[in-house]
Design an enzyme around this catalytic site. Structure first.
Site, PDB file in Angstrom:
ATOM      1  N   ARG A   1       2.927   6.599  12.109  1.00  0.00           N
ATOM      2  CA  ARG A   1       2.243   6.061  12.941  1.00  0.00           C
ATOM      3  C   ARG A   1       2.024   7.092  14.123  1.00  0.00           C
ATOM      4  O   ARG A   1       2.892   8.051  14.252  1.00  0.00           O
ATOM      5  CB  ARG A   1       3.230   4.738  13.793  1.00  0.00           C
ATOM      6  CG  ARG A   1       3.013   3.749  13.214  1.00  0.00           C
ATOM      7  CD  ARG A   1       1.718   2.873  12.869  1.00  0.00           C
ATOM      8  NE  ARG A   1       1.669   1.848  12.354  1.00  0.00           N
ATOM      9  CZ  ARG A   1       1.220   1.520  11.060  1.00  0.00           C
ATOM     10  NH1 ARG A   1       0.678   2.653  10.379  1.00  0.00           N
ATOM     11  NH2 ARG A   1       1.274   0.298  10.566  1.00  0.00           N
TER      12      ARG A   1
ATOM     13  N   HIS B   1      -7.870   6.179  10.210  1.00  0.00           N
ATOM     14  CA  HIS B   1      -6.655   5.382   9.452  1.00  0.00           C
ATOM     15  C   HIS B   1      -7.132   4.768   8.081  1.00  0.00           C
ATOM     16  O   HIS B   1      -7.567   3.507   8.293  1.00  0.00           O
ATOM     17  CB  HIS B   1      -6.031   4.482  10.357  1.00  0.00           C
ATOM     18  CG  HIS B   1      -4.882   3.789  10.102  1.00  0.00           C
ATOM     19  ND1 HIS B   1      -4.061   3.008  10.790  1.00  0.00           N
ATOM     20  CD2 HIS B   1      -4.118   4.092   8.943  1.00  0.00           C
ATOM     21  CE1 HIS B   1      -2.818   2.688  10.248  1.00  0.00           C
ATOM     22  NE2 HIS B   1      -3.010   3.002   8.902  1.00  0.00           N
TER      23      HIS B   1
ATOM     24  N   ASN C   1       0.781  -1.101   0.237  1.00  0.00           N
ATOM     25  CA  ASN C   1       0.230  -0.060  -0.120  1.00  0.00           C
ATOM     26  C   ASN C   1       0.674   1.341   0.053  1.00  0.00           C
ATOM     27  O   ASN C   1       0.473   2.373   0.476  1.00  0.00           O
ATOM     28  CB  ASN C   1      -1.056   0.056   1.282  1.00  0.00           C
ATOM     29  CG  ASN C   1      -0.425  -0.265   2.345  1.00  0.00           C
ATOM     30  OD1 ASN C   1       1.035  -0.261   2.596  1.00  0.00           O
ATOM     31  ND2 ASN C   1      -1.059  -0.637   3.508  1.00  0.00           N
TER      32      ASN C   1
ATOM     33  N   GLN D   1      -5.769   3.128  18.518  1.00  0.00           N
ATOM     34  CA  GLN D   1      -7.199   3.075  17.314  1.00  0.00           C
ATOM     35  C   GLN D   1      -7.904   2.049  17.781  1.00  0.00           C
ATOM     36  O   GLN D   1      -7.604   0.849  17.970  1.00  0.00           O
ATOM     37  CB  GLN D   1      -6.325   2.787  15.945  1.00  0.00           C
ATOM     38  CG  GLN D   1      -5.387   3.836  15.527  1.00  0.00           C
ATOM     39  CD  GLN D   1      -4.842   3.761  14.069  1.00  0.00           C
ATOM     40  OE1 GLN D   1      -4.220   4.484  13.519  1.00  0.00           O
ATOM     41  NE2 GLN D   1      -5.218   2.652  13.212  1.00  0.00           N
TER      42      GLN D   1
HETATM   43  P1  NAI Z   1      10.240   0.931   4.565  1.00  0.00           P
HETATM   44  O1  NAI Z   1      10.500  -0.473   5.371  1.00  0.00           O
HETATM   45  O2  NAI Z   1      10.221   0.892   2.870  1.00  0.00           O
HETATM   46  O3  NAI Z   1      10.854   2.278   4.948  1.00  0.00           O
HETATM   47  C1  NAI Z   1      11.179   2.770   5.893  1.00  0.00           C
HETATM   48  C2  NAI Z   1      12.329   3.608   6.267  1.00  0.00           C
HETATM   49  O4  NAI Z   1      12.515   4.147   7.342  1.00  0.00           O
HETATM   50  C3  NAI Z   1      13.598   2.760   6.140  1.00  0.00           C
HETATM   51  O5  NAI Z   1      14.558   3.249   4.943  1.00  0.00           O
HETATM   52  C4  NAI Z   1      14.128   2.970   7.392  1.00  0.00           C
HETATM   53  O6  NAI Z   1      15.748   3.134   7.353  1.00  0.00           O
HETATM   54  C5  NAI Z   1      13.966   4.355   7.850  1.00  0.00           C
HETATM   55  N1  NAI Z   1      13.845   4.718   9.249  1.00  0.00           N
HETATM   56  C6  NAI Z   1      13.602   3.652  10.391  1.00  0.00           C
HETATM   57  N2  NAI Z   1      13.940   4.465  11.257  1.00  0.00           N
HETATM   58  C7  NAI Z   1      14.165   5.686  11.172  1.00  0.00           C
HETATM   59  C8  NAI Z   1      14.471   6.836  11.688  1.00  0.00           C
HETATM   60  N3  NAI Z   1      14.560   7.001  13.237  1.00  0.00           N
HETATM   61  N4  NAI Z   1      14.948   8.059  11.114  1.00  0.00           N
HETATM   62  C9  NAI Z   1      14.750   8.101   9.657  1.00  0.00           C
HETATM   63  N5  NAI Z   1      14.575   7.100   8.950  1.00  0.00           N
HETATM   64  C10 NAI Z   1      14.272   5.775   9.644  1.00  0.00           C
HETATM   65  O7  NAI Z   1       8.571   1.072   4.837  1.00  0.00           O
HETATM   66  P2  NAI Z   1       7.492   1.916   4.067  1.00  0.00           P
HETATM   67  O8  NAI Z   1       6.791   0.879   3.275  1.00  0.00           O
HETATM   68  O9  NAI Z   1       7.875   3.169   3.577  1.00  0.00           O
HETATM   69  O10 NAI Z   1       6.409   2.156   5.350  1.00  0.00           O
HETATM   70  C11 NAI Z   1       7.040   3.067   6.437  1.00  0.00           C
HETATM   71  C12 NAI Z   1       6.065   3.242   7.591  1.00  0.00           C
HETATM   72  O11 NAI Z   1       4.659   3.770   6.970  1.00  0.00           O
HETATM   73  C13 NAI Z   1       5.509   2.020   8.070  1.00  0.00           C
HETATM   74  O12 NAI Z   1       6.377   1.237   8.928  1.00  0.00           O
HETATM   75  C14 NAI Z   1       4.173   2.155   8.699  1.00  0.00           C
HETATM   76  O13 NAI Z   1       4.241   2.454   9.842  1.00  0.00           O
HETATM   77  C15 NAI Z   1       3.580   3.332   7.775  1.00  0.00           C
HETATM   78  N6  NAI Z   1       2.402   2.771   7.100  1.00  0.00           N
HETATM   79  C16 NAI Z   1       1.253   3.492   7.043  1.00  0.00           C
HETATM   80  C17 NAI Z   1       0.405   3.286   6.279  1.00  0.00           C
HETATM   81  C18 NAI Z   1      -1.116   4.041   6.475  1.00  0.00           C
HETATM   82  O14 NAI Z   1      -2.152   3.404   6.009  1.00  0.00           O
HETATM   83  N7  NAI Z   1      -0.912   4.954   7.132  1.00  0.00           N
HETATM   84  C19 NAI Z   1       0.176   2.026   5.276  1.00  0.00           C
HETATM   85  C20 NAI Z   1       1.640   1.583   5.337  1.00  0.00           C
HETATM   86  C21 NAI Z   1       2.777   1.828   5.929  1.00  0.00           C
END
Ligand code: NAI
Length: 399
Positions: A283, A336, A144, A312
């Site tokens: 989040r 959400h 997503n 939530q």
């Molecule tokens: P991803 O795993 O592809 O990318 C996450 C990035 O965040 C990674 O490059 C990681 O190194 C970086 N990261 C981790 N800790 C960090 C920090 N302290 N400072 C800076 N960068 C940091 O994950 P993706 O697919 O981009 O998703 C990210 C987040 O988005 C998910 O973990 C989820 O919490 C949220 N999400 C929300 C959705 C919604 O419906 N609102 C749906 C999908 C994801």
């Protein structure tokens, strides 16, 4: 080298810990905690992530001789979630209506082998406890990310352009251009920065290319491949405080983990540019709820938008429901749903099925989907750890 992190689900044999069924000795109990769709789910079968439509898994699992229990009742010791967890082998949860799998519950879930997040973001599971118990946690990575990136761009625009109060004027039969325009701006010429430049953060920067922003910035401990970095014409800032101090708009796109819980507190928000906008679709708990409200009401933040809440469903008295800037706008909060568009639901429902199919067949999982495996973090997206320095993180670049 990486083969250690490929999950070999145990072969399809009757394990001693599995509850015995006389009709199917290989019967697996699958528990899914999903949100209630009600009439909408009955009228719209593509709402697959609901208890009514059961991720499209019901017929398949039944045909294979497995048991599927689906519920939205997730809070407290007498909830269906906690009752069924005791003998569940595969748990499906969704970030949209999170079944919070705490260390205590993991301790009680003696049969639990696999947790599948129908979507992306497994922070509702105590990942350290899952590691201790060698429970595999997998997400449908990438399912997503476009849906969220689009929502981020929309949220940036609706804040910067002061859209919500303008629309509210119309539906309340009002018309006052000056009252809206006094706090409306163009995105062109602004500085936008993302905290986290994985699948979503990268796609947000990609989608901002056409807006002629003054500068696009990113902060992440993970590198981008050089060609991917070049393609978005964005600049990496190695210090978070420095980045937020330069931004007119900050968008949060990193997972929730030990190092990001409460990251945007009074202190970090005070380092943001006065009158800037903050968008959080990652989040809720990455932002301190009281600090955001204070900053918005003082005008230090001109706006706050997103779809994620620190609990939530959000309670009726959650401060983010009714927090506004001094001019009465700046609130772009929604339930959400950014990652659960109908397009996304199809992708994460298919992905959930595939993860379970591989597990049942004893096949390796797709490495990109694994969060914890075999007692260790299989991804480095959930915090920097020495041991996982060479593991995959969010798929970088356009891939
Ligand atoms: P991803 O795993 O592809 O990318 C996450 C990035 O965040 C990674 O490059 C990681 O190194 C970086 N990261 C981790 N800790 C960090 C920090 N302290 N400072 C800076 N960068 C940091 O994950 P993706 O697919 O981009 O998703 C990210 C987040 O988005 C998910 O973990 C989820 O919490 C949220 N999400 C929300 C959705 C919604 O419906 N609102 C749906 C999908 C994801």
């Amino acid at each position: 080298m990486l083969s250690r992190y490929l999950t070999r689900a145990r072969p399809l044999q009757r394990s001693t810990s599995r509850p015995f069924s006389s009709t199917n000795p290989n019967m697996v109990k699958v528990l899914a905690v999903l949100y209630r769709g009600g009439q909408a789910a009955q009228e719209e079968p593509r709402l697959l992530g609901t208890i009514e439509n059961q991720l499209g898994l019901a017929d398949w699992l039944k045909k294979e001789g497995h048991e599927l229990v689906v519920t939205d009742d997730k809070e407290g010791s007498s909830s269906e979630f906690q009752k069924h967890l005791a003998d569940t082998e595969i748990l499906i949860t969704t970030p949209f209506h999170p079944g919070y799998l705490t260390a205590d519950l993991i301790d009680k879930a003696k049969n639990l082998k696999l947790c599948v997040t129908a979507g992306v973001g497994s922070d509702h599971i105590d990942l350290n406890a899952a590691n201790t118990k060698k429970i595999t946690v997998a997400e449908v990575s990438g399912s997503n990310v476009v849906s969220v990136a689009e929502h981020v761009v929309m949220s940036i625009l609706l804040l910067v352009r002061n859209f919500v109060p303008a629309h509210e004027q119309i539906v309340s039969d009002d018309w006052n251009v000056a009252q809206i325009a006094r706090n409306a701006y163009d995105l062109e010429g602004k500085v936008v920065g993302t905290v986290g430049c994985g699948r979503i953060g990268y796609r947000v920067l990609q989608r901002l290319q056409g807006f002629n922003c003054k500068d696009l910035l990113w902060f992440d401990y993970t590198d981008l491949p050089p060609d991917a970095e070049k393609a978005i014409n964005a600049r990496r800032v190695k210090d978070l405080e420095e980045m937020v101090s330069k931004c007119d708009v900050v968008t949060i796109n990193c997972p929730l983990h030990e190092k990001t819980r409460g990251l945007f507190n009074d202190d970090l928000i005070s380092k943001m540019k006065p009158g800037s906008w903050l968008v959080n679709t990652a989040r809720g708990a990455i932002c301190d709820r009281a600090a955001v409200k204070r900053a918005l009401e003082s005008g230090h933040l001109r706006g706050y938008a997103g779809d994620v809440w620190d609990v939530q469903p959000a309670p009726k008295d959650h401060p983010w429901r009714h927090a506004f800037n001094p001019l009465g706008g700046g609130n772009g909060m929604v339930p959400h749903y950014s990652g659960t568009t109908l397009d996304a639901q199809k992708r994460y429902a298919d992905g959930t099925k595939e993860i379970i199919r591989r597990y049942l067949a004893g096949e390796d999982q797709d490495l990109a989907n694994l969060i914890v495996f075999d007692g260790d973090y299989a991804s480095k997206a959930y915090g920097q750890r020495e041991k996982n320095a060479n593991k995959p993180t969010g798929q970088k670049g356009a891939g």
